[in-house]
Design a protein around this motif. Structure first.
Motif, mmCIF file in Angstrom:
data_model
loop_
_atom_site.group_PDB
_atom_site.id
_atom_site.type_symbol
_atom_site.label_atom_id
_atom_site.label_comp_id
_atom_site.label_asym_id
_atom_site.label_seq_id
_atom_site.Cartn_x
_atom_site.Cartn_y
_atom_site.Cartn_z
ATOM 1 N N UNK A 72 0.819 -1.229 0.000
ATOM 2 C CA UNK A 72 0.000 0.000 0.000
ATOM 3 C C UNK A 72 0.849 1.274 0.000
ATOM 4 N N UNK A 73 1.934 1.273 0.759
ATOM 5 C CA UNK A 73 2.786 2.466 0.825
ATOM 6 C C UNK A 73 3.453 2.732 -0.517
ATOM 7 N N UNK A 74 3.954 1.683 -1.168
ATOM 8 C CA UNK A 74 4.624 1.849 -2.450
ATOM 9 C C UNK A 74 3.646 2.209 -3.563
ATOM 10 N N UNK A 75 2.437 1.675 -3.491
ATOM 11 C CA UNK A 75 1.435 2.025 -4.495
ATOM 12 C C UNK A 75 0.958 3.464 -4.320
ATOM 13 N N UNK A 76 0.919 3.931 -3.082
ATOM 14 C CA UNK A 76 0.501 5.313 -2.808
ATOM 15 C C UNK A 76 1.560 6.320 -3.248
ATOM 16 N N UNK A 77 2.840 5.975 -3.042
ATOM 17 C CA UNK A 77 3.937 6.886 -3.394
ATOM 18 C C UNK A 77 5.099 6.026 -3.865
ATOM 19 N N UNK A 392 10.596 6.977 2.459
ATOM 20 C CA UNK A 392 9.762 8.031 1.865
ATOM 21 C C UNK A 392 8.313 7.565 1.707
ATOM 22 N N UNK A 393 8.126 6.329 1.264
ATOM 23 C CA UNK A 393 6.769 5.835 1.000
ATOM 24 C C UNK A 393 5.961 5.671 2.278
ATOM 25 N N UNK A 394 6.575 5.137 3.336
ATOM 26 C CA UNK A 394 5.838 4.978 4.597
ATOM 27 C C UNK A 394 5.569 6.341 5.228
ATOM 28 N N UNK A 395 6.522 7.269 5.108
ATOM 29 C CA UNK A 395 6.296 8.617 5.616
ATOM 30 C C UNK A 395 5.150 9.301 4.895
ATOM 31 N N UNK A 396 5.097 9.122 3.569
ATOM 32 C CA UNK A 396 4.021 9.735 2.790
ATOM 33 C C UNK A 396 2.662 9.145 3.132
#
Length: 408
Positions: A72-77, A392-396
């Motif tokens: 989910x984190x990588x798909x979001x950002x 970066x992805x989990x932070x976003x």
């Protein structure tokens, strides 16, 4: 106005802060050191391998057994989003043939400056020299005490990093804070770390490297993992991307077996070597082995380890000597003494138990309005930019949930 406290001024914390900034939110980043991003500045020997090229779906296998949590984190950002973000903020990037993405300047300082400038532009308060001493859950949020101040936060993000490179500030503080709030911490250990070998035979061959060798991991005589990657001989053991990526699974006492001829299996090498020996009976054994395009110093050492005299010709090589050579070429054994410690390991294995974190939001399943981002989670990626992308992805993703939940 909601107050969001972010503990940790590394890439995950800064990025979460600038992404969460907006009307109705006060964002405060608390950094224990006197400057943010110290670990970021040394990544990729100061060149900052930001991310990796390719489809984001190809990223998941590069996080060991926990890659699916990051979907989910990588798909979001994703990696393209990250490259676009830095391009929009003046950091142009280049992608190497192998897929590693770097700032065009090859300077990590440029990356950190972009993050800090963006934080300033969006009103994020960055406070250095404020190590967090205590966090308490209160009915309407969190009480956070530092050496300098006491804060009340509506939302709290733990982005403290892991325990590797402690001189940069990553000393496991996030595990202590998460544990005090009821979270389980999966056992931590160094990852992306070189391997120290018991009875290591190649100390004087330090610096010799090999591309694309096959490395098999054995535990209690059973093969538990196999990996292909580049290998580097060091003064004390094995390193290089192939070893670093496998290191998350390696324990002291394990055995590694390296094939220096990865394009051929044992039977193939046996047949080929026997044919070469039969056709070159008057040549030295080490001269015949040199035809495999292996470094001369390694060939001499393997011949020595097989108990074969340096002046022996191929015609005089007995069956046992051949078998020993074939083993050293295709399954050269190394018993693991230990891994490099946290002071040298690039990342940390273990961390906040993923079963207690919502993968779709990075919010705690145990404590409302508590979030996690970056290496403090039980996630570690391969070399090649995967760990920074995860930060970066989990932070976003945490920022997205925080922004959506702000009370107006």
């Amino acid at each position: 106005m909601d107050t969001v406290l972010i503990v940790g001024g590394g890439p995950a914390g800064l990025f979460c802060g600038l992404q969460a900034a907006g009307v109705g939110r006060r964002i405060v980043v608390l950094e224990k050191k006197n400057a943010c991003g110290r670990k970021l500045l040394i990544t990729g020997t100061g060149q900052c391998n930001l991310t990796h090229g390719g489809a984001v779906s190809e990223f998941l296998p590069h996080y060991g057994d926990h890659g699916t949590f990051l979907r989910p984190a990588l798909m979001n950002f994703n990696n393209l989003d990250l490259i676009r973000f830095f391009a929009d903020h003046g950091v142009r990037t280049i992608t190497e043939p192998q897929g590693k993405v770097f700032p065009e300047s090859r300077k990590a300082t440029e990356v950190l400056d972009a993050l800090l400038n963006c934080c300033r532009e969006r009103g994020v308060e960055v406070r250095c020299n404020e190590p967090v001493q205590e966090v308490r859950r209160e009915q309407d949020g969190f009480l956070v005490r530092t050496e300098a101040s006491t804060y009340h936060a509506d939302s709290l993000v733990i982005a403290t990093g892991g325990a590797s490179y402690p001189a940069t500030g990553s000393t496991g503080d996030g595990y202590r804070i998460a544990g005090s709030l009821g979270h389980t911490i999966a056992p931590v250990a160094p990852a992306l770390a070189a391997v120290m070998v018991d009875g290591y035979p190649f100390a004087d061959l330090s610096g010799i490297s090999f591309a694309g060798v096959t490395i098999s991991l054995f535990r209690d005589t059973k093969r538990v993992r196999q990996h292909t990657g580049d290998l580097l001989l060091t003064h004390h053991g094995l390193s290089g991307p192939g070893i670093l990526d496998l290191s998350r699974h390696i324990l002291p006492g394990d055995e590694l077996k390296v094939s220096f001829l990865p394009d051929m299996n044992r039977d193939g090498v046996a047949g080929d070597l026997n044919a070469r020996i039969a056709a070159n009976g008057t040549r030295l054994v080490r001269t015949v082995l040199a035809e495999y395009q292996l470094p001369e110093r390694l060939v001499r050492r393997l011949v020595e380890m097989a108990g074969i005299p340096a002046d022996m010709t191929a015609a005089h090589l007995a069956k046992e000597g051949r078998k020993h050579l074939i083993t050293l070429l295709t399954e050269c054994p190394f018993v693991v003494k230990n891994l490099e410690g946290f002071e040298a390991a690039m990342v940390t294995r273990g961390g906040v138990d993923l079963s207690e974190v919502n993968a779709k939001t990075m919010e705690s399943r145990l404590v409302p309005h508590l979030f996690f981002a970056g290496e403090v989670l039980d996630i570690d990626g391969d070399t090649g930019g995967y760990n920074l992308q995860a930060a970066f992805s989990t932070g976003a993703l945490a920022a997205k949930k925080i922004a959506a939940g702000t009370r107006r």
